[in-house]
Write an enzyme that holds these catalytic residues in place. Structure first.
Site, mmCIF file in Angstrom:
data_model
loop_
_atom_site.group_PDB
_atom_site.id
_atom_site.type_symbol
_atom_site.label_atom_id
_atom_site.label_comp_id
_atom_site.label_asym_id
_atom_site.label_seq_id
_atom_site.Cartn_x
_atom_site.Cartn_y
_atom_site.Cartn_z
ATOM 1 C CB THR A 164 29.529 39.273 23.939
ATOM 2 O OG1 THR A 164 30.210 37.960 24.359
ATOM 3 C CG2 THR A 164 29.477 39.224 22.526
ATOM 4 N N GLY A 188 27.139 28.468 24.945
ATOM 5 C CA GLY A 188 28.078 27.528 25.943
ATOM 6 C C GLY A 188 26.842 27.174 27.223
ATOM 7 N NE ARG A 189 28.607 30.600 31.067
ATOM 8 C CZ ARG A 189 29.096 31.912 31.425
ATOM 9 N NH1 ARG A 189 29.407 32.083 32.592
ATOM 10 N NH2 ARG A 189 29.241 32.779 30.635
ATOM 11 C CE LYS A 198 33.503 29.500 22.326
ATOM 12 N NZ LYS A 198 34.797 29.714 22.939
ATOM 13 C CG ASP A 257 52.211 37.893 20.987
ATOM 14 O OD1 ASP A 257 53.144 38.501 21.113
ATOM 15 O OD2 ASP A 257 52.294 36.921 22.122
ATOM 16 C CB ILE A 258 54.782 40.944 17.833
ATOM 17 C CG1 ILE A 258 55.518 39.743 18.154
ATOM 18 C CG2 ILE A 258 54.818 41.769 18.924
ATOM 19 C CD1 ILE A 258 56.860 39.761 18.121
ATOM 20 C CG ASP A 270 36.980 31.517 21.167
ATOM 21 O OD1 ASP A 270 37.575 32.637 20.753
ATOM 22 O OD2 ASP A 270 36.318 31.394 22.032
ATOM 23 C CG LEU A 271 43.203 28.950 20.741
ATOM 24 C CD1 LEU A 271 44.391 28.180 20.259
ATOM 25 C CD2 LEU A 271 42.749 28.253 22.278
ATOM 26 C CE LYS A 272 37.652 35.346 23.096
ATOM 27 N NZ LYS A 272 37.306 33.978 23.393
#
Ligand code: C5P
Length: 234
Positions: free
Chosen positions: A121, A210-211, A31, A63-64, A58-60
């Site tokens: 989350t 991730g971590r 990711k 916007d318009i 994963d840029l989420k």
């Protein structure tokens, strides 16, 4: 069987590629999130693809509609296999994202999955900066049902609500779950966490970690232990 997605939250491509290389064969997906993409751009996606990984970008986007349409089009052209937007952007934004996805695919290219983030989350009850305080799981479920109606392929949700989302939206509707913490791991900034086994048991299709992997003394061993825990769920 669910797939493991490793979150490469690094400040540069060199560190991300080194981690990805060490995880070859242990995890099929990587990711790329905001920190890495803002620093290095689309070459990180193509580099990981050349190494044989599937890539979740994963840029989420939120916007318009016109801006999201263009952003998704560009994300798809980077070669990502999965991209995401915020479900809170509503119907017109979601449909614009699907249009952008269709515009970005080359003839013969499999369109990437477009997912919607329900509730982060890291946000528990009381973290929404609103005087009305909806229950995070109820809100995630509502947003998932809407995302399915808008034609998205699935959602990013906590393992706590994956089971209810599958019942409401159907088994083919993808649930991708971050906030995964093996029983011994520190939750850090995450709030609505589940173990790898709980996430699989609840029906999550992709587990983002991730971590607990990237900061482990032996990341490969940590990833393999998570996959083993996932595989033990029948
Ligand atoms: O290190 P950790 O396992 O907490 O990483 C989780 C990853 O998943 C991070 O890259 C974070 O940006 C991402 N994520 C999340 N919650 C969401 C969507 C994405 O934690 N709802």
């Amino acid at each position: 069987m669910a797939d493991l997605v490793v979150a490469l939250d690094y400040k540069d491509a060199e560190s991300a590629f080194a981690m990805a290389r060490s995880l070859k064969g242990a995890a099929p997906w990587m990711k790329v999130g905001l920190e890495l993409f803002v620093a290095e751009g689309p070459k990180v996606v193509s580099g990981l693809k050349e190494m044989g990984f599937k890539v979740f970008l994963d840029l989420k986007f939120f916007d318009i509609p016109n801006t999201v349409q263009g952003a998704v089009r560009s994300a798809v052209r980077s070669g990502a296999d999965m991209v995401n937007i915020h479900a809170l952007g509503g119907e017109r934004m979601a449909k614009a994202a699907m249009d952008g996805c269709a515009e970005g695919v080359d003839p013969g290219q499999k369109p990437p999955m477009v997912l919607a983030v329900t509730m982060l989350t890291s946000m528990g009850a009381g973290d929404l900066p609103l005087d009305i305080a909806p229950d995070p799981s109820e809100m995630a479920l509502d947003l998932a049902v809407k995302a399915e109606q808008y034609g998205l392929n699935g959602v990013v949700c906590s393992g706590l609500e994956a089971e209810r989302i599958k019942v409401a939206c159907g088994n083919d509707f993808i649930c991708l779950t971050p906030g995964i913490r093996p029983a011994s791991a520190d939750a850090g900034d995450q709030r609505r966490v589940v173990t790898p086994a709980q996430a699989v048991q609840n029906g999550s299709d992709y587990l983002v970690v991730g971590r607990p992997i990237t900061q482990a003394t032996d990341p490969r061993e940590a990833a393999l232990a998570i996959v083993e825990e996932m595989e033990q769920v029948k």
